[in-house]
Scaffold this active site. Structure first.
Site, short mmCIF file in Angstrom:
data_model
loop_
_atom_site.label_atom_id
_atom_site.label_comp_id
_atom_site.label_asym_id
_atom_site.label_seq_id
_atom_site.Cartn_x
_atom_site.Cartn_y
_atom_site.Cartn_z
N LYS A 288 0.85 -1.19 0.00
CA LYS A 288 0.00 0.00 0.00
C LYS A 288 0.89 1.24 0.00
O LYS A 288 1.91 1.26 0.68
CB LYS A 288 -0.86 0.04 1.27
N ARG A 362 -9.84 -11.94 2.12
CA ARG A 362 -10.66 -13.03 1.58
C ARG A 362 -9.93 -14.37 1.66
O ARG A 362 -10.56 -15.42 1.73
CB ARG A 362 -11.10 -12.69 0.15
N1 BES Z 1 -7.95 -4.04 4.58
C1 BES Z 1 -8.19 -3.61 3.24
C2 BES Z 1 -9.53 -2.91 3.08
C3 BES Z 1 -9.72 -1.61 3.83
C4 BES Z 1 -9.50 -0.41 3.18
C5 BES Z 1 -10.18 -1.61 5.13
C6 BES Z 1 -9.69 0.77 3.86
C7 BES Z 1 -10.37 -0.41 5.81
C8 BES Z 1 -10.13 0.77 5.17
C9 BES Z 1 -8.16 -4.81 2.32
O1 BES Z 1 -7.34 -5.85 2.68
C10 BES Z 1 -7.70 -4.35 0.98
O2 BES Z 1 -6.59 -3.93 0.89
N2 BES Z 1 -8.57 -4.46 -0.03
C11 BES Z 1 -8.25 -4.07 -1.36
C12 BES Z 1 -8.70 -5.15 -2.31
C13 BES Z 1 -8.22 -5.00 -3.72
C14 BES Z 1 -6.71 -5.16 -3.79
C15 BES Z 1 -8.91 -6.03 -4.59
C16 BES Z 1 -8.97 -2.78 -1.65
O3 BES Z 1 -10.10 -2.61 -1.20
O4 BES Z 1 -8.38 -1.91 -2.28
MN MN Z 2 -5.33 -5.59 2.04
#
Ligand code: BES
Ligand code: MN
Ligand code: ZN
Length: 514
Positions: A288, A362
């Site tokens: 990230k 997931r």
């Molecule tokens: N933990 C994150 C989702 C999240 C984002 C929670 C902001 C709380 C606040 C999750 O693991 C994630 O990174 N999801 C990605 C999925 C994508 C790579 C398909 C997302 O939502 O960008």
């Molecule tokens: Mn994530």
């Protein structure tokens, strides 16, 4: 934790640091007027019936969460009157709704930080209202200062000024009424466990890794007579939990799968709760960027909610069996981390091509859902901070509900509404499934970008056992409050979904679900 008691004492003679009363915005034919809510009669009388005027002079409008302080009238043993806004007054002959009371009690309790004892004279009409005020107080008084110098080694006064309200005396209820007493006891238990979830979410990830989380679960399980089984890395390898292992592979802290089993001898039904417990989500090799990782200690909020709900169910002695599954891992990049392009063999036997290591939730949930399904519970509810997409769709105060059964999704939604947790039903459109087709594995962990929250839901659905009723709560928005506190919601970890899960357990126990 703030102690809760009921009293029939008359306001003037009660000894406390403050007396809390409710005010509201008048609606037609009293539009524009400030309304003093029922419960404050004794205070109003001591002001010769001019309390509304006095408060208006001080700028009070009755708006939700507004706090106005004024000195108590002569003859009162309480020095301070705290008027808290309830929002608009209800329709003629209707009562203030429980959520308005819960929020007002929360705002007042937070404004009373440092006080020892406060009396709450809010407009309660029944046991449910008493429970709402009690919950609002315990949740609103919450603060997380374990890591602050004042709490560690500050002087006594500094500590005291920051301490949560110690005791709340609720007026307007009947101390001898069994229903009133039970509602207050329930509020104290649920509030305390929800605050436990908040503590876990707020704990920094260098102190709360999967092993530490599992250890805390072990202690609580022992204390409350809950059976617990912790699968460590070795056991996970032996069992073939490829999803959890794959996500944890890059971290110096090994993953865990925790199973908490609360059983009641009178249970007729069995519920399973599954929580995403990523103690820190860096994104892994699909790292990230800065700006997206500062709050990622909150990525175990689902597991915290499940943990708290199971302990609450045990403490309330609910007549239902509840199994909680905490899928714990830290998602980090390193030489041993899972790479985009790797294929994982999941606990269910399915293979997953990892296209983005940041879609890790997931993967851990898939293994836990499959494990939960093996016991054939009457229903599974998973809770996860799963997608940024759900946050874009519903904002930061509402969680999304997806399910493989429309009636169950509606029942979960109703339970959430009832306890004051904003939620909204979301679909699982079949056409989005093909976006996750993989050329090398059974499924990929990513699909179309559009509708990303629903894509994640469809992925999870593949790991729910045949014939098992399942709902998925994506709490990415409301799990962590980055804004200022409001109502009974503090900054930071909110504990969202705990009350919905507890309500679902209660409804299942009483046979009233759906
Ligand atoms: N933990 C994150 C989702 C999240 C984002 C929670 C902001 C709380 C606040 C999750 O693991 C994630 O990174 N999801 C990605 C999925 C994508 C790579 C398909 C997302 O939502 O960008
Ligand atoms: Mn994530
Ligand atoms: Zn995540």
């Amino acid at each position: 934790m703030t102690a809760l008691t009921l009293s029939t004492a008359a306001a003037p003679g009660l000894r406390a640091d403050a007396i809390v009363i409710g005010v509201a915005k008048g609606t037609a034919p009293r539009s524009g007027d400030l309304i003093v809510a029922p419960g404050a009669e004794a205070v109003d009388k001591a002001f010769d019936g001019r309390l509304a005027g006095v408060l208006e002079t001080l700028g009070a409008s009755g708006a939700e969460g507004e706090v106005t302080k004024l000195p108590a009238p002569a003859g009162f043993k309480t020095p301070l009157v705290l008027a808290v806004g309830l929002g608009s007054e209800p329709e003629k002959d209707a009562a203030f709704d429980a959520e308005a009371l819960r929020r007002a009690a929360g705002s007042a309790a937070r404004a009373l930080t440092g006080a020892k004892k406060a009396a709450f004279a809010l407009p309660v009409t029944d046991a449910a209202d008493i429970g709402a005020v009690g919950e609002g107080v315990v949740l609103g008084a919450y603060s997380f200062d374990a890591y602050k110098q004042t709490a560690r080694d500050g002087d006594a006064k500094a500590k005291n000024d920051k301490a949560p309200l110690a005791e709340a005396v609720l007026l307007g209820g009947k101390p001898r009424d069994a229903a009133h007493k039970a509602a207050l006891a329930r509020a104290a238990t649920v509030g305390e466990e929800l605050n436990r979830a908040r503590d876990l979410i707020n704990m920094p990830p260098n102190d709360l890794d999967p092993e530490a989380f599992a250890a805390l679960a072990q202690t609580a399980a022992k204390e409350h007579g809950i059976k617990i089984q912790v699968l460590d890395e070795k056991a996970l390898v032996k069992g073939g939990y490829g999803g959890i292992l794959g996500v944890g592979a890059g971290s110096a802290s090994a993953p865990r799968l925790v199973k908490l089993s609360y059983t009641s001898s009178k249970a007729k039904k069995h519920l399973a709760f599954v929580g995403k417990g990523i103690t820190y989500d860096s994104g892994g090799i699909s790292l990230k960027p800065a700006g997206h990782n500062e709050t990622m200690k909150c990525d175990m909020s689902g597991a915290a909610a499940v943990f708290a709900a199971v302990v609450a169910a045990a403490r309330l002695g609910l007549e239902v069996n509840v199994t909680g599954w905490l899928a714990l891992a830290e998602n980090m990049p390193s030489g041993s981390a899972t790479r985009p392009g790797d294929v994982l063999r999941m606990y269910s036997g399915k293979t997953v091509e990892v296209l983005n290591t940041d879609a890790e939730g997931r993967l851990v949930l898939a293994d836990a859902l499959w494990a939960a399904s093996a016991e054939k519970p009457d229903a599974i509810v998973d809770v996860a901070t799963l997608t940024g997409a759900m946050m874009l769709a519903l904002g930061s105060r509402t969680f999304g509900i997806m399910a493989n059964d429309d009636a169950f999704r509606s029942a979960v939604h109703e339970a959430a509404e009832e306890v004051g947790e904003p939620a909204w039903p979301m679909p699982l459109p079949e056409h989005l499934r093909k976006g996750m087709d993989s050329t090398v594995a059974d499924i990929a962990n990513m699909g179309e970008r559009m509708g990303g929250g629903l894509v994640a839901g469809l992925f999870l659905r593949e790991f729910v056992g045949e014939g098992v009723t399942w709902a998925h709560l994506d709490i990415a928005g409301p799990a962590f409050n980055e804004g200022g506190p409001f109502g009974y919601t503090p900054k930071g970890g909110t504990g969202t979904a705990v009350r919905t899960l507890v309500r679902l357990a209660e409804l299942t126990a009483s046979g009233d679900l759906g």
